[in-house]
Scaffold this active site. Structure first.
Site, short mmCIF file in Angstrom:
data_model
loop_
_atom_site.label_atom_id
_atom_site.label_comp_id
_atom_site.label_asym_id
_atom_site.label_seq_id
_atom_site.Cartn_x
_atom_site.Cartn_y
_atom_site.Cartn_z
N PHE A 1 -6.74 -13.13 -8.56
CA PHE A 1 -5.83 -12.01 -8.83
C PHE A 1 -4.71 -12.06 -7.80
CE2 PHE A 1 -3.85 -7.96 -8.32
CZ PHE A 1 -3.65 -7.56 -9.62
N ASP B 1 -3.50 -15.94 0.15
CA ASP B 1 -3.13 -14.59 -0.29
C ASP B 1 -4.07 -13.61 0.40
OD1 ASP B 1 -2.74 -12.15 -1.48
OD2 ASP B 1 -2.63 -12.92 -3.54
N LYS C 1 0.10 -4.68 0.76
CA LYS C 1 -0.81 -3.53 0.79
C LYS C 1 -0.77 -2.80 2.15
CE LYS C 1 -3.44 -4.26 -3.30
NZ LYS C 1 -3.81 -5.50 -3.96
C1 LIG Z 1 -3.00 -6.23 -4.93
C2 LIG Z 1 -2.89 -7.69 -4.81
C3 LIG Z 1 -1.71 -8.37 -5.14
C4 LIG Z 1 -0.53 -7.68 -5.76
O1 LIG Z 1 -0.01 -6.66 -4.97
P1 LIG Z 1 0.94 -5.54 -5.65
O2 LIG Z 1 1.48 -4.78 -4.47
O3 LIG Z 1 0.05 -4.70 -6.52
O4 LIG Z 1 1.98 -6.25 -6.42
C5 LIG Z 1 -1.66 -9.74 -4.91
N1 LIG Z 1 -2.71 -10.40 -4.41
C6 LIG Z 1 -3.87 -9.78 -4.09
C7 LIG Z 1 -4.99 -10.58 -3.50
C8 LIG Z 1 -4.01 -8.42 -4.29
O5 LIG Z 1 -5.16 -7.82 -4.02
#
Ligand SMILES: *Cc1c(COP(=O)(O)O)cnc(C)c1O
Length: 408
Positions: free
Chosen positions: A149, A234, A263
């Site tokens: 994700f 990520d 985040k």
């Molecule tokens: C939440 C998330 C994203 C996307 O972040 P947004 O601010 O919602 O666009 C990307 N990668 C990971 C691992 C995430 O948990």
């Protein structure tokens, strides 16, 4: 510890009806209407209190309304909020210097949302692949993992294997190769002379807090180094203290070439994301090739600098590690009593619920009725990610609510 909420009442029903009438149905929220937040607690429109075990998917690592973050946000709100990158501002430089140091890198590219950081990472990897590695034009490949994700843009969902994310949204951007998560040999086998990068979550959050086998990240690091491929981590959900270390990569003592952050970087106040790398990688982007109107704005970066300063002391990381051990011990007795298994890293757990006691959604609804905010993912899993300011006694209370709910 909190008033036990009873049936959903009139103000809640009315507030939800207004949302239902006017919002696209891209979410299916639990029936609670939050009005205030303080630390690990949320109060709804009826004055009922809930312990927040989701933290906006780890965007609230420091809790609701952390005084040190609020103070800097208030002060900056009065001084200067937005300049665009057409001009310099006096907050962006100090933020970038501090964040780069936290990551052990020398360059930062600020954006707003997590998905934008991922998109930026993809562009940087491709540009590096062509300009530095010498991959033939338009043929760069990026290796990703099953169950990933990375956000919701069309390019990003294009390499997801979740049918909800992909169905009806094609055609998708080419250039991605997907292999099983946690299998370093599969990554090594997928690398070709056209591979620019490997893009993975060091722990998969949305997938249900899936922790790869020991040695996986080190083996991926070695394959990337040996083949002149960028390792892009990520850490948007796993990073910034959540797992008991600054980054989830720290658990194996490895350093990726590129960190993607978001985040919690915005302190739970506003969106702030970043790509962090060394100048031999991030330096490939030249003026006019990438940008964002709000990226690097002084309000967000003032908040981001405070967040980095809070992480510099290590206190939140230590707290997450200790509370995680506490939570693990509290959850263990539930195995075989409604919990099939759970995975935990720092203060971040994915709990697989026995289908015999209900779906993840049903358990989340019952927890809500007992004053606990938690969210299901992929049907049977409840994800637990409390603010790192939560107290051990509050975790005990929440696990007791889960025990009661699972006992029916
Ligand atoms: C939440 C998330 C994203 C996307 O972040 P947004 O601010 O919602 O666009 C990307 N990668 C990971 C691992 C995430 O948990």
């Amino acid at each position: 510890m909190s008033a036990t909420p009873s049936a959903v009442d009139a103000a809640t029903v009315a507030a939800i009806a207004v949302e239902d009438a006017h919002l696209a149905h891209n979410y299916h929220p639990l029936p609670v209407v939050a009005a205030r937040g303080d630390g690990a607690w949320v109060t709804d429109v009826e004055g009922k209190r809930y312990l927040d075990l989701l933290s906006a998917y780890s965007a609230l690592n420091f809790g609701h309304g952390h005084p040190a973050i609020l103070a800097v946000a208030r002060e900056q709100l009065e001084r200067l909020t937005l300049t665009s990158r057409a001009f310099h501002n006096d907050q962006l430089g100090p933020f970038a210097a501090a964040l780069a140091a936290l990551c052990g890198k020398d360059m930062v590219l600020p954006m707003n949302t997590g998905a934008e950081a991922v998109e930026t990472g993809i562009k940087v990897a491709r540009a590096w692949g062509y300009r530095v590695k010498g991959i033939p034009a338009d043929s760069a490949e990026i290796i990703v993992a099953d169950g990933n994700f990375h956000g919701r843009t069309t390019t990003i969902v294009g390499f997801s294997d979740d049918p909800d994310a992909t169905s009806g949204f094609g055609p998708f951007t080419p250039g991605f190769v997907r292999v099983p998560f946690g299998d370093a040999a599969a990554i090594a086998a997928a690398i070709t002379p056209h591979t620019a990068a490997v893009l993975i979550e060091p722990i998969q959050g949305e997938a249900g807090v899936i922790i790869p086998p020991d040695g996986y990240l080190s083996a991926v690091r070695d394959s990337c180094t040996a083949n002149n491929v960028l390792f892009i981590a990520d850490e948007i959900q796993s990073g910034l203290g959540r797992v008991g270390t600054t980054f989830a990569c720290d658990r194996e003592g490895i350093v990726p070439d590129v960190y993607l952050l978001g985040k919690a970087l915005g302190g739970g106040i506003l969106p702030l994301s970043a790509v962090v790398a060394n100048s031999d990688v991030l330096g490939v982007i030249q003026p006019g090739q990438h940008g964002s109107t709000f990226g690097g704005n002084p309000l967000a970066t003032a908040v981001g600098l405070r967040v980095v300063e809070m992480l510099q002391t290590g206190e939140f990381q230590t707290r997450a590690a200790a509370l995680g051990e506490h939570l693990e011990a509290a959850l263990e007795p539930l195995i075989g009593h409604g919990v099939v298994r759970f995975r935990i890293a720092g203060l971040w757990a994915g709990i697989d619920i026995d289908p015999a006691v209900g779906t993840g959604r049903e358990i989340a609804e019952k927890l809500l009725a007992r004053g606990v905010l938690a969210k299901d993912t992929h049907g049977q899993t409840i994800r637990i990610a409390p603010p790192l300011v939560v107290r051990a006694t509050e975790l005990d209370w929440a696990v007791e609510q889960l025990r009661v709910v699972l006992a029916g």
